[in-house]
Structures are given as structure tokens and as C-alpha cells.
Design a protein around this motif. Sequence first.
Motif, PDB file in Angstrom:
ATOM      1  N   ASN A  15       0.835  -1.203   0.000  1.00  0.00           N
ATOM      2  CA  ASN A  15       0.000   0.000   0.000  1.00  0.00           C
ATOM      3  C   ASN A  15       0.870   1.253   0.000  1.00  0.00           C
ATOM      4  N   LEU A  16       1.859   1.284   0.874  1.00  0.00           N
ATOM      5  CA  LEU A  16       2.750   2.446   0.976  1.00  0.00           C
ATOM      6  C   LEU A  16       3.538   2.657  -0.312  1.00  0.00           C
ATOM      7  N   MET A  17       3.932   1.558  -0.953  1.00  0.00           N
ATOM      8  CA  MET A  17       4.646   1.661  -2.208  1.00  0.00           C
ATOM      9  C   MET A  17       3.797   2.371  -3.259  1.00  0.00           C
ATOM     10  N   GLY A  18       2.502   2.012  -3.310  1.00  0.00           N
ATOM     11  CA  GLY A  18       1.609   2.664  -4.261  1.00  0.00           C
ATOM     12  C   GLY A  18       1.456   4.144  -3.971  1.00  0.00           C
ATOM     13  N   HIS A 112     -12.822  -2.260   2.817  1.00  0.00           N
ATOM     14  CA  HIS A 112     -12.219  -3.151   1.826  1.00  0.00           C
ATOM     15  C   HIS A 112     -10.881  -3.684   2.321  1.00  0.00           C
ATOM     16  N   THR A 113     -10.006  -2.790   2.817  1.00  0.00           N
ATOM     17  CA  THR A 113      -8.683  -3.240   3.263  1.00  0.00           C
ATOM     18  C   THR A 113      -8.776  -4.076   4.539  1.00  0.00           C
ATOM     19  N   PHE A 114      -9.766  -3.796   5.386  1.00  0.00           N
ATOM     20  CA  PHE A 114      -9.988  -4.635   6.564  1.00  0.00           C
ATOM     21  C   PHE A 114     -10.263  -6.072   6.131  1.00  0.00           C
ATOM     22  N   PHE A 115     -11.107  -6.235   5.103  1.00  0.00           N
ATOM     23  CA  PHE A 115     -11.430  -7.578   4.642  1.00  0.00           C
ATOM     24  C   PHE A 115     -10.291  -8.211   3.841  1.00  0.00           C
ATOM     25  N   ASP A 116      -9.342  -7.400   3.374  1.00  0.00           N
ATOM     26  CA  ASP A 116      -8.115  -7.987   2.836  1.00  0.00           C
ATOM     27  C   ASP A 116      -7.427  -8.801   3.930  1.00  0.00           C
ATOM     28  N   LYS A 142      -2.599  -4.188  -4.076  1.00  0.00           N
ATOM     29  CA  LYS A 142      -2.240  -3.268  -3.010  1.00  0.00           C
ATOM     30  C   LYS A 142      -1.534  -2.011  -3.533  1.00  0.00           C
ATOM     31  N   VAL A 143      -0.682  -2.161  -4.542  1.00  0.00           N
ATOM     32  CA  VAL A 143      -0.017  -0.979  -5.104  1.00  0.00           C
ATOM     33  C   VAL A 143      -1.039  -0.061  -5.782  1.00  0.00           C
ATOM     34  N   PRO A 144      -1.908  -0.585  -6.689  1.00  0.00           N
ATOM     35  CA  PRO A 144      -2.960   0.289  -7.248  1.00  0.00           C
ATOM     36  C   PRO A 144      -3.871   0.883  -6.183  1.00  0.00           C
ATOM     37  N   GLU A 145      -4.101   0.151  -5.104  1.00  0.00           N
ATOM     38  CA  GLU A 145      -4.928   0.653  -4.012  1.00  0.00           C
ATOM     39  C   GLU A 145      -4.277   1.860  -3.341  1.00  0.00           C
ATOM     40  N   GLY A 146      -2.965   1.757  -3.101  1.00  0.00           N
ATOM     41  CA  GLY A 146      -2.237   2.897  -2.545  1.00  0.00           C
ATOM     42  C   GLY A 146      -2.242   4.072  -3.497  1.00  0.00           C
ATOM     43  N   VAL A 147      -2.093   3.787  -4.790  1.00  0.00           N
ATOM     44  CA  VAL A 147      -2.172   4.828  -5.820  1.00  0.00           C
ATOM     45  C   VAL A 147      -3.526   5.525  -5.760  1.00  0.00           C
ATOM     46  N   THR A 148      -4.590   4.722  -5.623  1.00  0.00           N
ATOM     47  CA  THR A 148      -5.951   5.267  -5.618  1.00  0.00           C
ATOM     48  C   THR A 148      -6.155   6.280  -4.509  1.00  0.00           C
ATOM     49  N   VAL A 149      -5.903   5.867  -3.279  1.00  0.00           N
ATOM     50  CA  VAL A 149      -6.215   6.764  -2.159  1.00  0.00           C
ATOM     51  C   VAL A 149      -5.272   7.955  -2.119  1.00  0.00           C
ATOM     52  N   ALA A 150      -3.992   7.752  -2.468  1.00  0.00           N
ATOM     53  CA  ALA A 150      -3.055   8.873  -2.449  1.00  0.00           C
ATOM     54  C   ALA A 150      -3.409   9.913  -3.505  1.00  0.00           C
ATOM     55  N   SER A 151      -3.772   9.445  -4.714  1.00  0.00           N
ATOM     56  CA  SER A 151      -4.081  10.396  -5.783  1.00  0.00           C
ATOM     57  C   SER A 151      -5.388  11.131  -5.512  1.00  0.00           C
ATOM     58  N   ILE A 152      -6.381  10.447  -4.916  1.00  0.00           N
ATOM     59  CA  ILE A 152      -7.635  11.124  -4.569  1.00  0.00           C
ATOM     60  C   ILE A 152      -7.382  12.174  -3.485  1.00  0.00           C
ATOM     61  N   VAL A 167      -2.675   6.358   3.211  1.00  0.00           N
ATOM     62  CA  VAL A 167      -2.240   5.046   2.728  1.00  0.00           C
ATOM     63  C   VAL A 167      -1.809   4.169   3.901  1.00  0.00           C
ATOM     64  N   ALA A 168      -1.120   4.757   4.871  1.00  0.00           N
ATOM     65  CA  ALA A 168      -0.693   4.002   6.051  1.00  0.00           C
ATOM     66  C   ALA A 168      -1.895   3.464   6.817  1.00  0.00           C
ATOM     67  N   MET A 169      -2.979   4.243   6.861  1.00  0.00           N
ATOM     68  CA  MET A 169      -4.200   3.786   7.536  1.00  0.00           C
ATOM     69  C   MET A 169      -4.771   2.547   6.859  1.00  0.00           C
ATOM     70  N   LEU A 170      -4.668   2.483   5.529  1.00  0.00           N
ATOM     71  CA  LEU A 170      -5.140   1.288   4.821  1.00  0.00           C
ATOM     72  C   LEU A 170      -4.342   0.064   5.252  1.00  0.00           C
ATOM     73  N   GLY A 171      -3.036   0.240   5.407  1.00  0.00           N
ATOM     74  CA  GLY A 171      -2.194  -0.863   5.852  1.00  0.00           C
ATOM     75  C   GLY A 171      -2.552  -1.329   7.254  1.00  0.00           C
ATOM     76  N   VAL A 172      -2.787  -0.369   8.146  1.00  0.00           N
ATOM     77  CA  VAL A 172      -3.184  -0.699   9.521  1.00  0.00           C
ATOM     78  C   VAL A 172      -4.511  -1.459   9.518  1.00  0.00           C
ATOM     79  N   SER A 173      -5.432  -1.057   8.650  1.00  0.00           N
ATOM     80  CA  SER A 173      -6.725  -1.717   8.551  1.00  0.00           C
ATOM     81  C   SER A 173      -6.573  -3.171   8.122  1.00  0.00           C
ATOM     82  N   THR A 174      -5.643  -3.438   7.197  1.00  0.00           N
ATOM     83  CA  THR A 174      -5.393  -4.817   6.756  1.00  0.00           C
ATOM     84  C   THR A 174      -4.875  -5.670   7.908  1.00  0.00           C
TER      85      THR A 174
END
Length: 243
Positions: A15-18, A112-116, A142-152, A167-174
Motif C-alpha cells: 500500500n505504501l509503495m503505491g 475493503h482493506t480490513f477484509f483484505d 495493493k499498489v494500485p490501491e495505494g495509488v488510488t487513495v493517495a491520488s484522490i 495510505v498508512a491507515m489502509l495498511g493498519v486496517s489490513t
Amino acid sequence: MSTALWYALAAAAANLMGGLVITAHSAAGRATQRFLIAFGAGFMIATALVGMIPHAMEAGESAVVAVLLGYLLVHFTQHVLVAHFHFGEETHSEHMVSRWVGISALLGLLLHTFFDGVAIASGFHVGSWLGMLVFIAILLHKVPEGVTVASIMLASGNSARRAIGAVAMLGVSTVAGVVLTEHVRILASTGLALSAGVTLYVGASNLVPEVQKKRSWSSALAVFLGAGTFYLTYLLVRGYLEP
């Protein structure tokens, strides 16, 4: 620390990479993103239909309802609660009228990331082979997912620091998804079916439409390549890891 938790941490790093790809404005990163979206779509759809749903059904016919619920939950959070959302880089700044748009998109992705994480933990509960396949499927988006939230976040007027924080929050949720699945009974019993619905939604309703936006033979074929790679990996991994 459980095996599933280590894999969840690896997925969070992706996620962070994205997020770093977008905040660093890398052209090569965007090309990689397009390929991963197409390849990941095929791999995720195959993972849900061939790997996850058949094993979820072992719990009984009620598992079908859980699959549907997982699918609809993601649709609700990403396309009912959120005004504007799609996977990949956000380039439509006319939709980004306030910082709240970015924050609402983040909130939509958190389920979504929680259910990942739930999917990774549930897969390893079935067997190492399925846990590994589910992890690969999740890692691919996960990379496109990080791209998505960061770009929005950036397009809606938030700072690069806030974008990376999101993006870090998405990782914590996973990671939270893995931890709670190991301790919450309802997730342990229905987590595989719920996360199968989520995985199917991400592959078929999030990623495939992004592939179809731009006519490209390479992207179209990458979907088939992703599905084919899943099946070959499925045969190899199951053969080596299943007792």
C-alpha cells in the motif's frame, strides 16, 4: 506472531509503495500500475471463484449469503457513501471540490482493506496453500490501491503528508483484519465467505472497469494472464503445501 500477520504486514507495505509512486510522480510507476490492475483483476477473480468460494461453501449454503453480503458491502462503501471513486490514479480534479472527498474515499476503502486482512487470515485457516494464493491476489492490487487513495487525497487538496498518512491507515486496517479474525468468532466462521465477496467485487467491479477504459491489447491480455497464472500457481502451491 502468526504467519497471516506477517503476510498482512507485507501487503500493508505494498500500500505504501503505491502511495509513494503517486507522490513521487513516476511515469514508470504509472505503467506498472496499469499492468498490475489488469493482471490483478484476472488473478483476483480466479482466486475468489476457484480458491475461496468452494471452501467457503463447506460451511453450508448460508455461505452464499455471506459472499453476496461481502460484495454488496464494498459497493455500498465505495459507490453509495462516496460521491466519486475509481481504482487507479485520480485525474478528474473537477470532481474533487473539497478535502472531504478524499477523506470519504479513504473511509470507503478502509472496509475493503480490513477484509483484505480477513481474507489472508481465513485463507491460512483453510491451509497454507490457500493463504498464500489469497495473499498473492491481495498483494497484486495493493499498489494500485495505494495509488488510488493517495491520488484522490492529492486531487482533493490534501497535502502529500496526509496522502501518505491515508495510505498508512489502509495498511493498519489490513493488519487489524488479520488480528480480529483470529479473535472474533463470527469472522473466524464467515470470514472466508465475506472476504470472497469482497475479493470478487474488487476484481470484477473495481479493476476490470479500469482495464476497459483504455483500449489496449496488452491490458486485455493481462487479465487472462492473471487468471492463468492463478490456476498454475494454484496447482503448484496446493501440490507442495497441502498435506
